[in-house]
Write an enzyme that holds these catalytic residues in place. Structure first.
Site, PDB file in Angstrom:
ATOM      1  CE  LYS A  80      -7.718  -2.851  -3.360  1.00  0.00           C
ATOM      2  NZ  LYS A  80      -8.216  -1.857  -2.409  1.00  0.00           N
ATOM      3  CB  SER A 121      -0.872  -0.009   1.257  1.00  0.00           C
ATOM      4  OG  SER A 121      -1.400   1.274   1.501  1.00  0.00           O
ATOM      5  NE  ARG A 138     -12.885   2.974   6.497  1.00  0.00           N
ATOM      6  CZ  ARG A 138     -11.611   2.912   6.132  1.00  0.00           C
ATOM      7  NH1 ARG A 138     -10.675   2.844   7.046  1.00  0.00           N
ATOM      8  NH2 ARG A 138     -11.273   2.894   4.875  1.00  0.00           N
ATOM      9  N   GLY A 166      -7.757  -9.315   2.113  1.00  0.00           N
ATOM     10  CA  GLY A 166      -7.230  -8.257   2.983  1.00  0.00           C
ATOM     11  C   GLY A 166      -7.317  -8.695   4.439  1.00  0.00           C
ATOM     12  NE  ARG A 167     -12.875  -6.216   7.200  1.00  0.00           N
ATOM     13  CZ  ARG A 167     -13.392  -5.624   6.132  1.00  0.00           C
ATOM     14  NH1 ARG A 167     -13.307  -6.205   4.939  1.00  0.00           N
ATOM     15  NH2 ARG A 167     -13.992  -4.448   6.243  1.00  0.00           N
ATOM     16  NE  ARG A 211     -10.609  -0.963   5.722  1.00  0.00           N
ATOM     17  CZ  ARG A 211     -10.375  -1.218   7.003  1.00  0.00           C
ATOM     18  NH1 ARG A 211     -11.053  -2.183   7.606  1.00  0.00           N
ATOM     19  NH2 ARG A 211      -9.488  -0.546   7.687  1.00  0.00           N
ATOM     20  CE1 TYR A 259      -6.214   5.011  -1.894  1.00  0.00           C
ATOM     21  CE2 TYR A 259      -4.158   5.117  -0.669  1.00  0.00           C
ATOM     22  CZ  TYR A 259      -5.432   4.615  -0.832  1.00  0.00           C
ATOM     23  OH  TYR A 259      -5.919   3.716   0.077  1.00  0.00           O
ATOM     24  CG  HIS A 305     -11.232   0.436   0.165  1.00  0.00           C
ATOM     25  ND1 HIS A 305     -10.524   1.188  -0.734  1.00  0.00           N
ATOM     26  CD2 HIS A 305     -10.476   0.420   1.284  1.00  0.00           C
ATOM     27  CE1 HIS A 305      -9.392   1.602  -0.175  1.00  0.00           C
ATOM     28  NE2 HIS A 305      -9.337   1.139   1.050  1.00  0.00           N
ATOM     29  CB  ILE A 311     -12.264 -13.535  -0.275  1.00  0.00           C
ATOM     30  CG1 ILE A 311     -13.100 -13.129  -1.487  1.00  0.00           C
ATOM     31  CG2 ILE A 311     -11.620 -14.915  -0.469  1.00  0.00           C
ATOM     32  CD1 ILE A 311     -12.346 -12.842  -2.722  1.00  0.00           C
ATOM     33  CG  ASP A 319     -10.688  -6.453  -2.918  1.00  0.00           C
ATOM     34  OD1 ASP A 319     -11.818  -5.929  -2.863  1.00  0.00           O
ATOM     35  OD2 ASP A 319      -9.644  -5.780  -2.834  1.00  0.00           O
ATOM     36  CB  THR A 378      -6.818   2.595  -4.621  1.00  0.00           C
ATOM     37  OG1 THR A 378      -6.066   1.404  -4.374  1.00  0.00           O
ATOM     38  CG2 THR A 378      -8.088   2.550  -3.782  1.00  0.00           C
TER      39      THR A 378
END
Ligand SMILES: Cc1cc2nc3c(=O)[nH]c(=O)nc-3n(C[C@H](O)[C@H](O)[C@H](O)COP(=O)(O)O)c2cc1C
Length: 406
Positions: A278, A138, A197, A356-357, A305, A162, A302, A336, A333, A188
């Site tokens: 993305k 990232s 958030r 990701g997570r 998010r 970005y 994302h 998953i 993504d 992205t």
């Protein structure tokens, strides 16, 4: 009435049933070894990491509805199962951008990874390297492109970008990616402005974490995590070291709300390697972007998010593949959490999936070994799913296909 015949107990037989191995003195080790699913790993991660950090990973934007819907779509996958195929040999390999990976599961870019585990990005990239997979670093990473390349020189690495307010800042990080052997740029595009958030706001999350009175209680609850934080390098956005602007201004400079599709054309002119876009969330955008000379598209919200009411990527996947899958590679993504989720996306036409997570839970549970365990769990489920759905290779997975139940 039928009765079983009884006999005198056989001592050797009784003896052979006893498990003589001693219980592990490290309670986590035993639990990690017994973890069957990514959810089991997530549970361990939760116990090992401060709540505010775990919530930062697990949470989504606003009401977290997009993430719940994204997960739910995977739960509704139904394979077109074929039986009586010879599935004694299973080949999970696939070519991504012309090069083979062992299984089409890649590591999505995640900012601030050293907050989750003190080794951070290199630990994840090392698993990618060992397992012949792709790691995406990232822009907001806590390891710089140069440090990552030095730590894991053989990893296949992509750099997530970005489009920043000042194009010269974008160019500076693109140069770092180029100079350090990054194969592709992942642009992205779902962040014209930061997502809201609320979970993080409620928890008072700051980057880096601030030491307050309640931090003392937090340290008492997760001493090892805090010890690792205090005894390893400074937490910082490593690609921006040496900037003459305060880090608090970074967010405002990284997200440019005036970005349009023209920037993809600009990026094409300054980066000669592959470009992957993305964060695409509609069939219309996928069609428009495919015309701009990019090599791949990641359908993504994302991980829920950013925008909390967009379309669910999995639900638009078949239409996008049909429209532009012959021009660009389509990845996906979000949500998953198992090998079967990954396999389902492949059966619906994705070239590969990103997680990701899932890998961050592995990192929080047990660093690099935890990330490796996540991949092994997913691989086992993926291979088992291939055999049970009657596919011996990825082409057959797609040929057999799947659908999403209503
Ligand atoms: C903690 C965390 C940090 C993230 N940071 C970034 C980032 O810096 N850049 C980016 O493009 N996506 C970022 N993402 C989104 C991921 O790349 C990916 O789209 C998402 O995690 C996929 O959903 P999943 O976590 O359910 O697998 C982040 C995700 C998480 C969970």
């Amino acid at each position: 009435m039928i009765r079983s015949t009884r006999k005198f107990p056989s001592l050797p037989y009784f003896w052979s049933l006893i498990d003589w191995s001693l219980p592990s003195l490290n309670p986590y080790k035993g639990r990690l070894l017994r973890a069957q699913t990514i959810e089991d790993i997530a549970q361990i991660a939760k116990e090992r990491t401060p709540e505010v950090v775990f919530d930062y990973v697990e949470g989504g934007a606003v009401d977290e509805i997009a993430y719940a819907r994204t997960r739910n779509a995977f739960n509704r996958i139904e394979f077109n199962t074929r039986v009586m195929r010879d599935v004694s040999k299973i080949d999970t390999s696939e070519k991504i951008l012309g090069k083979e990976v062992d299984i089409p599961i890649c590591f999505a870019p995640t900012g601030y990874t050293r907050l989750m585990h003190h080794v951070g990005e290199p630990a994840v990239a090392n698993v990618a390297s060992k397992k012949n997979l792709i790691y995406a670093l990232s822009t907001m990473g806590t390891t710089s492109p140069a440090e990552l390349a030095e730590a894991v020189p053989n990893s296949r690495r992509w750099f997530q970008l970005y489009i920043m307010k000042n194009r010269s800042d974008s160019l500076a990080v693109i140069k770092q990616a180029k100079d350090n052997g990054f194969e592709a740029l992942v642009l992205t595009v779902d962040t014209p402005v930061p997502g809201l958030r609320y979970r993080d706001n409620r928890n008072g999350l700051t980057v880096p974490p601030k030491i307050r009175l309640n931090t003392v209680f937090a340290i008492a609850r997760k001493p090892i995590w805090w010890l690792n934080l205090f005894t390893t390098g400074k937490l910082e956005f490593a690609a921006f070291r040496g900037w003459d602007k305060p880090l608090s201004e970074l967010g405002g400079l990284i997200f440019d709300p005036s970005t349009t599709m023209k920037e993809i054309t600009w990026l094409r002119s300054v980066w000669k390697g592959p470009i992957i876009v993305k964060g695409v969330q509609s069939v219309e955008d996928a069609k428009a972007i495919a015309k701009l000379g990019v090599q791949g598209i990641i359908l993504s919200n994302h991980g829920g998010r950013q925008f909390d009411r967009g379309q669910v990527p999995l639900e638009i996947l078949p239409e996008v593949v049909k429209a532009v899958g012959n021009k660009v590679e389509i990845y996906i993504d979000g949500g998953i959490m198992s090998g079967l989720d990954a396999l389902g996306a492949i059966a619906l036409g994705a070239k590969a999936v990103f997680i990701g997570r899932a890998y961050l839970y592995g990192a929080m549970a047990n660093g690099e070994a935890g990330v490796e365990q996540v991949i092994e769990i997913m691989r086992k489920e993926f291979e088992n799913g291939m055999a049970l759905s009657g596919a011996t290779n990825i082409a057959e997975v797609r040929k057999n296909g799947a659908r999403i139940r209503n």
